[in-house]
Design an enzyme around this catalytic site. Structure first.
Site, mmCIF file in Angstrom:
data_model
loop_
_atom_site.group_PDB
_atom_site.id
_atom_site.type_symbol
_atom_site.label_atom_id
_atom_site.label_comp_id
_atom_site.label_asym_id
_atom_site.label_seq_id
_atom_site.Cartn_x
_atom_site.Cartn_y
_atom_site.Cartn_z
ATOM 1 N N LYS A 10 0.824 -1.215 0.000
ATOM 2 C CA LYS A 10 0.000 0.000 0.000
ATOM 3 C C LYS A 10 0.866 1.275 0.000
ATOM 4 O O LYS A 10 2.056 1.215 0.360
ATOM 5 C CB LYS A 10 -0.949 -0.042 1.194
ATOM 6 C CG LYS A 10 -1.948 -1.205 1.092
ATOM 7 C CD LYS A 10 -3.035 -1.140 2.152
ATOM 8 C CE LYS A 10 -3.999 -2.308 1.993
ATOM 9 N NZ LYS A 10 -5.140 -2.237 2.941
ATOM 10 N N PHE A 58 -15.756 3.631 5.909
ATOM 11 C CA PHE A 58 -14.421 4.108 5.566
ATOM 12 C C PHE A 58 -14.118 4.040 4.063
ATOM 13 O O PHE A 58 -12.989 4.277 3.636
ATOM 14 C CB PHE A 58 -13.352 3.328 6.356
ATOM 15 C CG PHE A 58 -13.447 1.825 6.219
ATOM 16 C CD1 PHE A 58 -12.918 1.183 5.122
ATOM 17 C CD2 PHE A 58 -14.079 1.068 7.198
ATOM 18 C CE1 PHE A 58 -13.003 -0.194 4.981
ATOM 19 C CE2 PHE A 58 -14.168 -0.311 7.077
ATOM 20 C CZ PHE A 58 -13.629 -0.949 5.960
ATOM 21 N N ARG A 86 -2.843 -14.717 4.020
ATOM 22 C CA ARG A 86 -3.502 -13.963 5.091
ATOM 23 C C ARG A 86 -2.842 -14.264 6.445
ATOM 24 O O ARG A 86 -2.769 -13.405 7.316
ATOM 25 C CB ARG A 86 -5.008 -14.202 5.092
ATOM 26 C CG ARG A 86 -5.656 -13.576 3.843
ATOM 27 C CD ARG A 86 -7.151 -13.575 3.875
ATOM 28 N NE ARG A 86 -7.689 -12.666 4.848
ATOM 29 C CZ ARG A 86 -7.987 -11.378 4.626
ATOM 30 N NH1 ARG A 86 -7.755 -10.835 3.445
ATOM 31 N NH2 ARG A 86 -8.497 -10.637 5.573
ATOM 32 N N THR A 92 -6.184 -7.485 10.078
ATOM 33 C CA THR A 92 -6.418 -6.190 9.427
ATOM 34 C C THR A 92 -5.866 -5.041 10.270
ATOM 35 O O THR A 92 -5.185 -4.152 9.766
ATOM 36 C CB THR A 92 -7.941 -5.980 9.215
ATOM 37 O OG1 THR A 92 -8.450 -7.107 8.498
ATOM 38 C CG2 THR A 92 -8.223 -4.697 8.451
ATOM 39 N N ARG A 103 2.043 -7.164 8.577
ATOM 40 C CA ARG A 103 1.343 -5.984 9.106
ATOM 41 C C ARG A 103 1.900 -5.562 10.466
ATOM 42 O O ARG A 103 2.011 -4.371 10.754
ATOM 43 C CB ARG A 103 -0.162 -6.242 9.143
ATOM 44 C CG ARG A 103 -0.792 -6.124 7.745
ATOM 45 C CD ARG A 103 -2.222 -6.575 7.727
ATOM 46 N NE ARG A 103 -2.885 -6.185 6.472
ATOM 47 C CZ ARG A 103 -4.064 -6.643 6.090
ATOM 48 N NH1 ARG A 103 -4.711 -7.523 6.849
ATOM 49 N NH2 ARG A 103 -4.613 -6.245 4.958
ATOM 50 N N ASN A 113 -2.306 -0.361 6.381
ATOM 51 C CA ASN A 113 -1.837 -1.588 7.026
ATOM 52 C C ASN A 113 -0.874 -2.398 6.141
ATOM 53 O O ASN A 113 -0.913 -3.624 6.108
ATOM 54 C CB ASN A 113 -3.026 -2.424 7.512
ATOM 55 C CG ASN A 113 -4.001 -2.757 6.408
ATOM 56 O OD1 ASN A 113 -3.801 -2.362 5.269
ATOM 57 N ND2 ASN A 113 -5.053 -3.484 6.745
ATOM 58 N N GLU A 127 -9.147 -9.908 -8.854
ATOM 59 C CA GLU A 127 -8.173 -8.862 -8.531
ATOM 60 C C GLU A 127 -6.911 -8.987 -9.393
ATOM 61 O O GLU A 127 -6.323 -7.977 -9.796
ATOM 62 C CB GLU A 127 -7.819 -8.924 -7.047
ATOM 63 C CG GLU A 127 -8.997 -8.531 -6.157
ATOM 64 C CD GLU A 127 -8.746 -8.742 -4.674
ATOM 65 O OE1 GLU A 127 -9.677 -8.487 -3.888
ATOM 66 O OE2 GLU A 127 -7.625 -9.165 -4.288
HETATM 67 P P1 GDP Z 1 -8.447 -7.004 4.928
HETATM 68 O O1 GDP Z 1 -9.099 -8.104 4.116
HETATM 69 O O2 GDP Z 1 -7.669 -7.529 6.116
HETATM 70 O O3 GDP Z 1 -7.618 -6.062 4.081
HETATM 71 O O4 GDP Z 1 -9.611 -6.130 5.599
HETATM 72 P P2 GDP Z 1 -11.050 -5.657 5.055
HETATM 73 O O5 GDP Z 1 -11.418 -6.364 3.789
HETATM 74 O O6 GDP Z 1 -11.985 -5.731 6.206
HETATM 75 O O7 GDP Z 1 -10.825 -4.105 4.735
HETATM 76 C C1 GDP Z 1 -10.192 -3.681 3.561
HETATM 77 C C2 GDP Z 1 -9.228 -2.560 3.905
HETATM 78 O O8 GDP Z 1 -9.975 -1.454 4.424
HETATM 79 C C3 GDP Z 1 -8.230 -2.868 5.042
HETATM 80 O O9 GDP Z 1 -7.086 -3.568 4.610
HETATM 81 C C4 GDP Z 1 -7.881 -1.468 5.518
HETATM 82 O O10 GDP Z 1 -6.950 -0.823 4.656
HETATM 83 C C5 GDP Z 1 -9.217 -0.754 5.405
HETATM 84 N N1 GDP Z 1 -9.974 -0.776 6.671
HETATM 85 C C6 GDP Z 1 -10.527 -1.845 7.321
HETATM 86 N N2 GDP Z 1 -11.156 -1.463 8.444
HETATM 87 C C7 GDP Z 1 -10.993 -0.109 8.515
HETATM 88 C C8 GDP Z 1 -11.421 0.893 9.442
HETATM 89 O O11 GDP Z 1 -12.086 0.612 10.441
HETATM 90 N N3 GDP Z 1 -11.070 2.187 9.151
HETATM 91 C C9 GDP Z 1 -10.339 2.526 8.053
HETATM 92 N N4 GDP Z 1 -10.040 3.813 7.850
HETATM 93 N N5 GDP Z 1 -9.929 1.613 7.148
HETATM 94 C C10 GDP Z 1 -10.237 0.326 7.385
#
Ligand code: GDP
Length: 145
Positions: A10, A58, A86, A92, A103, A113, A127
């Protein structure tokens, strides 16, 4: 189980110079790089990529962040790639990520992250196609997939 996942380093992690260290963790973890590029997403690109999250609070902030600078996208190959990657990247929220995960080591906060990792085999293929044509993906013999 599928054998690919899509990752992005990122923008914040690219800017901080963590790309090399992250790629080292990835290859040490047994993943083979099928395809890779540095790329800056437009806001519209990021909105399309994260469309599944459009109802989340978000979404606007996330898509602004992901289009704020270049990312490094890669298709990674390994048996059970989605699940194993993962595990290698961790939770996350870096506060919840296990010691030694990407992370935990390189994230700034829950949004920045460090890396993306696909959440299913189906999304990994979608993707991968978002960033790469078939001619940009290579098998272990160096031939186009
Ligand atoms: P991942 O699969 O672990 O990447 O998590 P998710 O699919 O739930 O979320 C996608 C992306 O959104 C995450 O990798 C973070 O960059 C962002 N994200 C997730 N939760 C939050 C949050 O509560 N606040 C903000 N600002 N970004 C978030």
């Amino acid at each position: 189980m599928g054998n690919i996942t899509l990752t992005m380093v990122k923008p914040t992690a690219v800017e901080k110079g963590y790309t090399g260290k992250i790629l080292e963790k990835i290859t040490a973890g047994g993943f083979r790089i099928q395809a890779m590029k540095m790329f800056r997403m437009s806001k519209a690109d990021a909105e399309k990529f994260y469309e599944v999250h459009k109802e989340r609070p978000f979404y606007g902030e996330l898509t602004a962040f992901m289009s704020s600078g270049p990312i490094v996208a890669a298709v990674l190959e390994k048996e059970n790639a989605v699940k194993d990657y993962r595990k290698l990247i961790g939770a996350t929220n870096p506060k919840d990520a296990e010691e030694g995960t990407i992370r935990k080591l390189y994230a700034t906060d829950i949004q920045a992250n460090a890396v993306h990792g696909s959440d299913s085999d189906e999304n990994a293929e979608i993707e991968a196609s978002f960033f790469f044509s078939k001619r940009e993906r290579f098998n272990k013999d160096g031939n186009i997939i």
